[in-house]
Design a protein around this motif. Structure first.
Motif, short mmCIF file in Angstrom:
data_model
loop_
_atom_site.label_atom_id
_atom_site.label_comp_id
_atom_site.label_asym_id
_atom_site.label_seq_id
_atom_site.Cartn_x
_atom_site.Cartn_y
_atom_site.Cartn_z
N LEU A 1 -29.46 -7.82 33.39
CA LEU A 1 -29.39 -7.14 32.10
C LEU A 1 -29.38 -5.62 32.28
O LEU A 1 -28.58 -4.93 31.66
N VAL A 2 -30.24 -5.11 33.14
CA VAL A 2 -30.29 -3.66 33.37
C VAL A 2 -28.97 -3.17 33.98
O VAL A 2 -28.44 -2.14 33.54
N ILE A 3 -28.45 -3.90 34.96
CA ILE A 3 -27.17 -3.49 35.54
C ILE A 3 -26.08 -3.49 34.46
O ILE A 3 -25.30 -2.55 34.35
N GLY A 4 -26.06 -4.55 33.65
CA GLY A 4 -25.07 -4.62 32.58
C GLY A 4 -25.20 -3.50 31.57
O GLY A 4 -24.21 -2.95 31.09
N LEU A 5 -26.42 -3.12 31.25
CA LEU A 5 -26.62 -2.04 30.29
C LEU A 5 -26.23 -0.69 30.86
O LEU A 5 -25.81 0.21 30.13
N LEU A 6 -26.37 -0.53 32.19
CA LEU A 6 -26.03 0.74 32.82
C LEU A 6 -24.54 0.91 33.08
O LEU A 6 -24.08 2.03 33.27
N LEU A 7 -23.82 -0.18 33.12
CA LEU A 7 -22.37 -0.10 33.39
C LEU A 7 -21.57 0.30 32.17
O LEU A 7 -21.81 0.12 31.08
#
Length: 129
Positions: free
Chosen positions: A123-129
């Motif tokens: 989720l964090v990776i997805g939000l940062l991309l």
């Protein structure tokens, strides 16, 4: 990645609903005694009150993630992501507390914390991309 994170966190929430069932509803039954390694029905009975409370703790963590998913789907992404991250983060923290307090519970701790940790990561990776 966001979808993967939400799916993993939701799976973690479903596991915590099952744990709620075992701890708060079926604690003295054979399934709960087997899962939690309770050696006798008497031990299960004597710890029933503690397990009942602990089960609700697990249910509330699951509800945070379910609410986060609902908010995310409704388009309230900041609220949804926050609720999912808080619920999953609390699951990870509880799993770490179990791991650090009793090394004989390593398997249970890893079962408790792995899915929510992976959900947070995705989720964090997805939000940062």
């Amino acid at each position: 990645m966001i979808t993967l994170g939400l799916i993993l966190a939701t799976l973690a929430a479903l596991i915590h609903v099952y744990i709620f069932y075992l701890e708060s509803i079926a604690w003295t039954g054979p399934a709960a005694r087997k899962v939690f390694g309770l050696s006798s029905p008497e031990l299960a009975e004597s710890t029933k009150g503690l397990a009942f409370n602990q089960g609700f703790y697990n249910l509330f963590l699951a509800i945070e993630i379910f609410l986060g998913l609902i908010f995310w789907i409704a388009g309230w992404h900041a609220v949804g992501a926050t609720l999912v991250l808080v619920g999953a983060g609390s699951m990870v923290a509880a799993g770490l507390a179990l791991l650090l307090s009793d090394r004989t519970k390593t398997s249970a701790a890893l079962k408790q914390l792995t899915l929510p940790a992976l959900g947070i990561l995705a989720l964090v990776i997805g939000l940062l991309l």
